[in-house]
Design a protein around this motif. Sequence first.
Motif, mmCIF file in Angstrom:
data_model
loop_
_atom_site.group_PDB
_atom_site.id
_atom_site.type_symbol
_atom_site.label_atom_id
_atom_site.label_comp_id
_atom_site.label_asym_id
_atom_site.label_seq_id
_atom_site.Cartn_x
_atom_site.Cartn_y
_atom_site.Cartn_z
ATOM 1 N N ALA A 1 0.826 -1.212 0.000
ATOM 2 C CA ALA A 1 0.000 0.000 0.000
ATOM 3 C C ALA A 1 0.857 1.257 0.000
ATOM 4 N N ALA A 2 2.029 1.202 0.641
ATOM 5 C CA ALA A 2 2.915 2.368 0.665
ATOM 6 C C ALA A 2 3.402 2.735 -0.728
ATOM 7 N N ALA A 3 3.480 1.744 -1.617
ATOM 8 C CA ALA A 3 3.944 2.012 -2.982
ATOM 9 C C ALA A 3 2.906 2.774 -3.796
ATOM 10 N N HIS A 4 1.617 2.653 -3.439
ATOM 11 C CA HIS A 4 0.558 3.323 -4.209
ATOM 12 C C HIS A 4 -0.594 3.668 -3.258
ATOM 13 N N PRO A 5 -0.422 4.674 -2.372
ATOM 14 C CA PRO A 5 -1.396 4.956 -1.313
ATOM 15 C C PRO A 5 -2.594 5.788 -1.764
ATOM 16 N N VAL A 6 -3.420 5.229 -2.636
ATOM 17 C CA VAL A 6 -4.670 5.889 -3.024
ATOM 18 C C VAL A 6 -5.815 5.288 -2.213
ATOM 19 N N THR A 7 -6.979 5.902 -2.297
ATOM 20 C CA THR A 7 -8.082 5.550 -1.399
ATOM 21 C C THR A 7 -8.443 4.070 -1.442
ATOM 22 N N LEU A 8 -8.698 3.518 -2.618
ATOM 23 C CA LEU A 8 -9.121 2.115 -2.699
ATOM 24 C C LEU A 8 -8.036 1.171 -2.193
#
Length: 413
Positions: A89-96
């Motif tokens: 998630a840290a690599a791509h922390p968007v809402t979904l």
Amino acid sequence: MTVRQLAARFGLPGAYLGTTFANGATMIAVMVAVAGEAGTGWAVSAVLICQVVPQIALAALAAPLVDRVDQRKIVLVSSAVQAFVVLGAAAHPVTLVLISMILLKAIASALDAPALLLLAERAKQDNDDGGARSFARMDTARLVGSLLGPLTGGLIVQSLGVAWVLVVHAGVLLVLATLTMLTPPQRPAAESTSQSWWTQVKAAPQLLLQQAPTRVAMIGLVASIVFTSFYAVAEVLYGLKTLSLTPLGYAVLGQCFIVGRIVGSRLGARVTDHRARSWLFGSTLSMGLGLLLPGLVVSPYAAGLGFAVAGFSNAVQVASIRFIIVGSVPNALRGRALSTMGSVNQSAGLIGTTAAAPVLGAVGPAATLLVAGAGTLITALLAAGASKRLTRNANAPLEPVRTSGPLDRRGAR
């Protein structure tokens, strides 16, 4: 004292502090991140649901694992899965992605708390305390972590961003796994493996409900959590609207309950078999009075004192309930008993939060605190009555059995 004994005595509370610290930091960071995106008003509710629901359902259904598997392995596997999820998630922390991370983390960590508590209870160094001191150390660690975690998470997300909070979380999980594996290995309690999984799932809840003392304790736990949820829902509006506090003033007021719980958890270390019932009644009574005070006297000082008393009492109350529950089940069911207690706690909190919203809207924050205090006092009085009946029945002499002669008319009917 060996390294493993030191790890059991100090490492496990440190691991529990770390995991609650990281969870608190991550939750506040995720809430800030999803609430800040345009058009994601639904996301805050989704985060809360994804956090709570797996803890309620999965913790109950998978509870037999806590008694059947080395608890260290449960924590190790959970930590590895969570670390993988949060780093992803840290690599791509968007809402979904963040919402999915919270859901997967909640699933992976569903058994962490009962596993760590059972490790602490079985590795206790204190003699004849029933695990009370071990549980008190774990409670203190959890409360300190929950106090510091959100504050640290807020600072990191404001200065560096949500991704760095998740990286820190992954590092804490690595430390958690290391400290847990340093503790002495615990052999699972012997139990027949011929039972179906569903039978094993039901074993602890059935035993807790069949025994009168644990049934009273569980009912008291549910009622207390429900009314504590009323306080939690009303607190923010009471501080900001009723008392007209600044955000900083509200933050200080909100910590009074937590500080009271930290202090109360130390008294919880002294609970014994002879004290458990009386302390449960006294702490529930004082908690109700603490919640009533700010409802009756609208003042920041009265609110701070009342919330601190309520937090102190709640810590002693939880320690007494846990002592009664864990001490009333065989060793082979203690993990499931702790898991059941956690599931009941989460379920009651969800029910209380849902029920508190319309009450708050109808009568306002101060009156909602009155409802919370009055409900807690009623719970204390009902529990005291039930406890007296249990004591009277336990001490009642057995009636003689008539072996011959005519039947009594009432007996013949």
